[in-house]
Scaffold this active site. Sequence first.
Site, PDB file in Angstrom:
ATOM      1  N   ASP A 234      29.327  36.280  43.246  1.00 14.63           N
ATOM      2  CA  ASP A 234      30.381  36.837  42.402  1.00 14.63           C
ATOM      3  C   ASP A 234      30.074  36.538  40.947  1.00 14.63           C
ATOM      4  O   ASP A 234      29.483  35.500  40.630  1.00 14.63           O
ATOM      5  CB  ASP A 234      31.744  36.252  42.779  1.00 14.63           C
ATOM      6  CG  ASP A 234      32.863  36.993  42.074  1.00 14.63           C
ATOM      7  OD1 ASP A 234      33.254  38.068  42.559  1.00 14.63           O
ATOM      8  OD2 ASP A 234      33.308  36.532  40.998  1.00 14.63           O
TER       9      ASP A 234
ATOM     10  N   ARG B 137      32.703  38.122  57.104  1.00 18.28           N
ATOM     11  CA  ARG B 137      33.865  37.672  56.339  1.00 18.28           C
ATOM     12  C   ARG B 137      35.025  37.254  57.233  1.00 18.28           C
ATOM     13  O   ARG B 137      35.915  36.509  56.784  1.00 18.28           O
ATOM     14  CB  ARG B 137      34.316  38.775  55.366  1.00 18.28           C
ATOM     15  CG  ARG B 137      33.616  38.761  54.055  1.00 18.28           C
ATOM     16  CD  ARG B 137      34.109  37.639  53.126  1.00 18.28           C
ATOM     17  NE  ARG B 137      35.321  38.044  52.407  1.00 18.28           N
ATOM     18  CZ  ARG B 137      36.520  37.610  52.666  1.00 18.28           C
ATOM     19  NH1 ARG B 137      36.711  36.750  53.637  1.00 18.28           N
ATOM     20  NH2 ARG B 137      37.547  38.019  51.965  1.00 18.28           N
TER      21      ARG B 137
ATOM     22  N   ARG C 163      33.153  45.196  51.644  1.00 22.02           N
ATOM     23  CA  ARG C 163      34.161  45.402  52.693  1.00 22.02           C
ATOM     24  C   ARG C 163      34.054  46.731  53.424  1.00 22.02           C
ATOM     25  O   ARG C 163      34.573  46.888  54.525  1.00 22.02           O
ATOM     26  CB  ARG C 163      35.557  45.312  52.066  1.00 22.02           C
ATOM     27  CG  ARG C 163      36.145  43.917  52.127  1.00 22.02           C
ATOM     28  CD  ARG C 163      37.621  43.960  51.784  1.00 22.02           C
ATOM     29  NE  ARG C 163      37.832  44.196  50.364  1.00 22.02           N
ATOM     30  CZ  ARG C 163      38.977  44.663  49.852  1.00 22.02           C
ATOM     31  NH1 ARG C 163      39.981  44.980  50.656  1.00 22.02           N
ATOM     32  NH2 ARG C 163      39.100  44.843  48.548  1.00 22.02           N
TER      33      ARG C 163
ATOM     34  N   TYR D  89      38.387  36.528  32.045  1.00 17.71           N
ATOM     35  CA  TYR D  89      38.997  35.996  33.274  1.00 17.71           C
ATOM     36  C   TYR D  89      39.583  34.604  33.037  1.00 17.71           C
ATOM     37  O   TYR D  89      40.670  34.277  33.513  1.00 17.71           O
ATOM     38  CB  TYR D  89      37.966  35.936  34.403  1.00 17.71           C
ATOM     39  CG  TYR D  89      37.808  37.225  35.172  1.00 17.71           C
ATOM     40  CD1 TYR D  89      38.779  37.634  36.080  1.00 17.71           C
ATOM     41  CD2 TYR D  89      36.690  38.024  35.012  1.00 17.71           C
ATOM     42  CE1 TYR D  89      38.630  38.815  36.802  1.00 17.71           C
ATOM     43  CE2 TYR D  89      36.532  39.207  35.726  1.00 17.71           C
ATOM     44  CZ  TYR D  89      37.509  39.599  36.624  1.00 17.71           C
ATOM     45  OH  TYR D  89      37.357  40.762  37.329  1.00 17.71           O
TER      46      TYR D  89
ATOM     47  N   ARG E 113      27.986  46.695  44.413  1.00 23.39           N
ATOM     48  CA  ARG E 113      28.763  46.216  45.571  1.00 23.39           C
ATOM     49  C   ARG E 113      28.310  46.890  46.871  1.00 23.39           C
ATOM     50  O   ARG E 113      29.136  47.294  47.695  1.00 23.39           O
ATOM     51  CB  ARG E 113      30.259  46.436  45.309  1.00 23.39           C
ATOM     52  CG  ARG E 113      31.094  45.257  45.786  1.00 23.39           C
ATOM     53  CD  ARG E 113      32.541  45.377  45.385  1.00 23.39           C
ATOM     54  NE  ARG E 113      32.759  45.154  43.968  1.00 23.39           N
ATOM     55  CZ  ARG E 113      33.789  45.655  43.278  1.00 23.39           C
ATOM     56  NH1 ARG E 113      34.677  46.412  43.852  1.00 23.39           N
ATOM     57  NH2 ARG E 113      33.918  45.386  41.992  1.00 23.39           N
TER      58      ARG E 113
END
Lengths: 353, 353
Positions: A81, A45, A36, A158, A32
């Site tokens: 992702d 974003r 963010r 998931y 990652r």
Amino acid sequence: MKPEELERLNQSPFMKACRRLPAPHTPVWLLRQAGRYMAEYREVRAKVSFLELCKTPELAAEVTVTAARRLGVDAAIIFSDILVVLEPLGMELEFTKGEGPVLHNPIREAADVQPLREVVAAESLGFVFDAIRLTRRELPGHLPLIGFSGAPFTLAAYAIEGGSSRNFDLTKAFMYRHPGAWGDLMGKLSRAVAEYLNGQIAAGAQAVQLFDSWVGCLSPSDYREYVFPYTSQIIRQLKPGVPVLHFGVGTGMLLEVMREAGGDVIGLDFHVELDEAWRRLDGVAVQGNLDPVCLLAEREFVLRRARRVLDQAGGRPGHIFNLGHGVLPPTTVDNVIALVEYVHEQSARPSRG
Amino acid sequence: MKPEELERLNQSPFMKACRRLPAPHTPVWLLRQAGRYMAEYREVRAKVSFLELCKTPELAAEVTVTAARRLGVDAAIIFSDILVVLEPLGMELEFTKGEGPVLHNPIREAADVQPLREVVAAESLGFVFDAIRLTRRELPGHLPLIGFSGAPFTLAAYAIEGGSSRNFDLTKAFMYRHPGAWGDLMGKLSRAVAEYLNGQIAAGAQAVQLFDSWVGCLSPSDYREYVFPYTSQIIRQLKPGVPVLHFGVGTGMLLEVMREAGGDVIGLDFHVELDEAWRRLDGVAVQGNLDPVCLLAEREFVLRRARRVLDQAGGRPGHIFNLGHGVLPPTTVDNVIALVEYVHEQSARPSRG
């Protein structure tokens, strides 16, 4: 790609480490690394949702390249992702603010598996291949690009839970109660993932990482029975010669059976000591394993912990420095850059001749 | 308690197994055996909140005894919560519907530790001692009663996170950034837990379990540095001769260092294979480790998995059958009773003479 470009990539520290060949320094990249915690990422974003970013090749390429350049790492990983491969099966995927991924039509009964479609990656996941092509063009020529996907167990988890979970009780209950439907589901997912990863390789990825992020909720015998046949099949179907990185969290008890399932590089999380884990994994390269929480502490602490990881690796060829899980949002970019510089500096080997 | 009563308890299969002595059958009890999956429990809970139930000795004794009788297990565990010891330190504890425990005044800064009070268990936790005394009176005379507490790391984790967490990032960041305050916090918690457990023993508990439920988020070296000194100190301070059970989830990499910290019995979760784990834990008894999710499947599957656990234990003295984590709410009581009967029946050893 031209032969001399390929050769240059093949001689990069990252590709050498994947093959356990000596490199001028220990290569480093971070799970990652585009995320963010980075202002440049937050700016992009602010304009689009997470899923739109994944599906807009120009923007995905931009954040991929920006992160790699800014940090000075030895590999880029395509911005995407692990779950995008679930959509073309017919799963309704959404990333909600704060809660993370949500699947609006979770698989709960055995009968929910049959309607899932077979994935034709070229038709439904072309945006990832486009992003890889664009990124490859914009990346410095010596910098390998990593493609990736969720591995079938994690995708199934998931799909069944309908999102994140702590203990994956629904997933395991499904697996125990409906072994036939489990096999069908894992089969569909495996075919999709193999085709998807080969598509990423064809588009220009030099290596691929299988994220079996949540497989650590299983015991070794459950892994062998319910996961191994599928993951090993995928890895056998990938284009020969392309390094495969195989990673999960909480997999301390599964390292041997994951290595047996396949992969040139086994990704280690922060629950294990790298030296001990690598002893158990003789014959493959390893990637890891600084705890990302360390990056929230003082610079000096970060470097001390990085030193410990390097010491445990002992300078042997085949170590790729990374975190044991993704960079956390409150991390400062300065700490990450300092870490990358430190790893390069401390692992530099005088070139021969 | 009269000497003949004590002797009878000491000769029970559970107490023998704690001491690795041969027993007529493998003793079995279940983590969270008194809980929401049981109608008798839900009836009591319809009248009071979870925390009121913990604090009302008559009701806590009732659900403790009812569960043990109904299931036919070899030990009772006092109904309480691992977190009750946090309240007298000054933490505002609440159990919210659905979300589980919440601490309304989480510890976030180093300065938050100093105001925490030293716990005088007799003053603030007398309701647990009363519940133990009542339970001991009502329990069949051959049935040992287990007392328990959260271990200091797990208590600190709840106190810092303010509730449950997935990765315990705040806890680890606190630990890395404020080692002095961490030591103060762990010291206060350790003194409280030692006094609290000794109080439970004095009130009539035959054994005590330390739940270090979330310590599995740490690497072995972090465990040694940040947890070991405190847990080992507590265990050294407990009344000699009383078996200590030491348990956590996701502790596959920590088994050796947890054993070194102390405990007569190491509790194994469902991520490990019992045979392999026990080999690593030579010299202690083990407790575990059926995955509680198995109990959601068909009866036949449950018994097959129970058989595997018994096979892995190999009939050696010192195995206490249990789950690898607590009974899940959707579990049927019939499956649990069938499991207990099966373990008794399959492990029965012909008595000598």
